[in-house]
Design an enzyme around this catalytic site. Sequence first.
Site, short mmCIF file in Angstrom:
data_model
loop_
_atom_site.label_atom_id
_atom_site.label_comp_id
_atom_site.label_asym_id
_atom_site.label_seq_id
_atom_site.Cartn_x
_atom_site.Cartn_y
_atom_site.Cartn_z
N GLN A 71 -33.78 -34.38 55.08
CA GLN A 71 -34.69 -36.01 55.72
C GLN A 71 -33.56 -36.12 57.11
O GLN A 71 -31.64 -35.76 56.91
CB GLN A 71 -35.11 -37.34 54.69
CG GLN A 71 -35.74 -37.65 55.79
CD GLN A 71 -36.28 -38.66 55.03
OE1 GLN A 71 -35.18 -39.93 54.25
NE2 GLN A 71 -37.52 -38.56 54.85
N CYS A 101 -38.83 -45.45 56.83
CA CYS A 101 -38.30 -45.91 55.67
C CYS A 101 -37.62 -47.91 56.81
O CYS A 101 -38.16 -47.76 57.68
CB CYS A 101 -36.84 -45.29 56.05
SG CYS A 101 -35.27 -46.73 55.03
N GLY A 216 -46.70 -42.75 47.72
CA GLY A 216 -47.00 -43.98 47.53
C GLY A 216 -47.45 -44.21 46.11
O GLY A 216 -48.68 -44.21 45.78
N GLY A 237 -41.89 -41.21 44.31
CA GLY A 237 -39.73 -41.27 43.77
C GLY A 237 -39.47 -41.49 42.97
O GLY A 237 -39.14 -40.76 41.91
#
Length: 338
Positions: A71, A101, A216, A237
Site C-alpha cells: 500500500q 486513512c 469495516g 482489520g
Amino acid sequence: MTVADQKKDTTWRLSVAPMMEWTDRFCRAFHRKLSRHTLLYTEMLTANALLHGDPERWLKHSPDEYPLALQLGGSVPGDLFKAVRIARDFGFCEINLNCGCPSDRVQNGAFGACLMLTPDLVADCTAAMRDAAGPNGPEITVKCRIGVDDQDPEAVLPDFIDTVAASGVQRFSVHARKAWLQGLSPKENRTIPPLDYDLVKRIKSERPELTIALNGGIETLDAAIGHLADFDGAMIGRAAYHAPWDILADADRRVFKEPVPPITPESAVRAMYPFIEDELSAGTRLHMITRHMLGVFAGRPGARRWRRILSEKATGPGAGLEVIEDAMAAVIQGEAAA
C-alpha cells in the site's frame, strides 16, 4: 510465485487490511502460517519515503508472504509513478493507493482520506501508477471510504468509483464509513461514523465488472463469509490482528475451498521457529516478532498468561525461543486449571 501466479491465486475473497505499525513483515510472516491464501498487505508506505529512502529497507519481504500487496500513500502523480517504478520488481501482486486513512499525518501530506475530495486527482494518480507498473506488473488498486466530512456518500461514492475506474482501476476495497477529517481521532473514525453496507452493495450490484471488497466492522470469519454473497471480497482489520487464529486458521478451507484442516495455535507458533531463529541471528529482538503473536490464544484459559510472559520476557536481551516455550507451557497450565 510470480506476480502472474499471485494474481491468479488472489481472489480478494479474504484479506487482512493494511495497518500502520502492525502489518509489518513479522506480522505477515505469522499470519501466513495460519492461512496460505488470504491476501496480506504491507503497512502504508508513503511515496516520498520510498523515493528518498532505502528501497530495500522499506520493501523488504519474503516470498513466503505471497500473495502480498503493497500500500502506497501519496497524491502527486509523478511521485507515485516513480514509487511504483521502484516497487514493481519487488514481487508484489498489487500496489494499492490509500484513499481512506484520516490521520493527521496523511492530512498534512494531502493524501489518504483527503483524496475522497478530489476524484479526478486520484484518477491521475492511478493512471500514472498503472503506466509505471506496465502490463505485466502488479495490479493497481484503491482503498477508500464512502466519503468525508459533510459529503453525501450517495452522490460522492458512485462518482469517485466511476472516475477512478475510468483510469483503468478495476479493484476497490471500500471501508463502508465516512471519515471525519476534523473532530474525530483515527481510532474514533474506525467506530463512530455509521456503517453503510447497503450503499457499497448497490455500488457493486450496479457495477458487476468491478471487483469490490467490503471493509469495516467485520469481526469474525463467519461475518466475512456472509458478506461474500454480495461482495467479491471481505477485508478484516483489527479483528484479524487481535485474534488471528479465530479469523485465519480455517480461512483456506472455508473461504478458498482448499481441503486442509485448520492449523492449531501451538503448531502455528512452532512453525515460526525457523523464521525467528534466523531473525534473532540477524540481530532482531524477539519482542519485535512476538508482539504480533499475542492474540493467537485469544479466548483460551491460558491466554492472559501467554500475553504476560511474552510482554515481560521477550523484550529482554538475549531472549529466545525458550521464552515462547515457557509462555506456551503457561497456556497449557491455564487450561488444565480451568
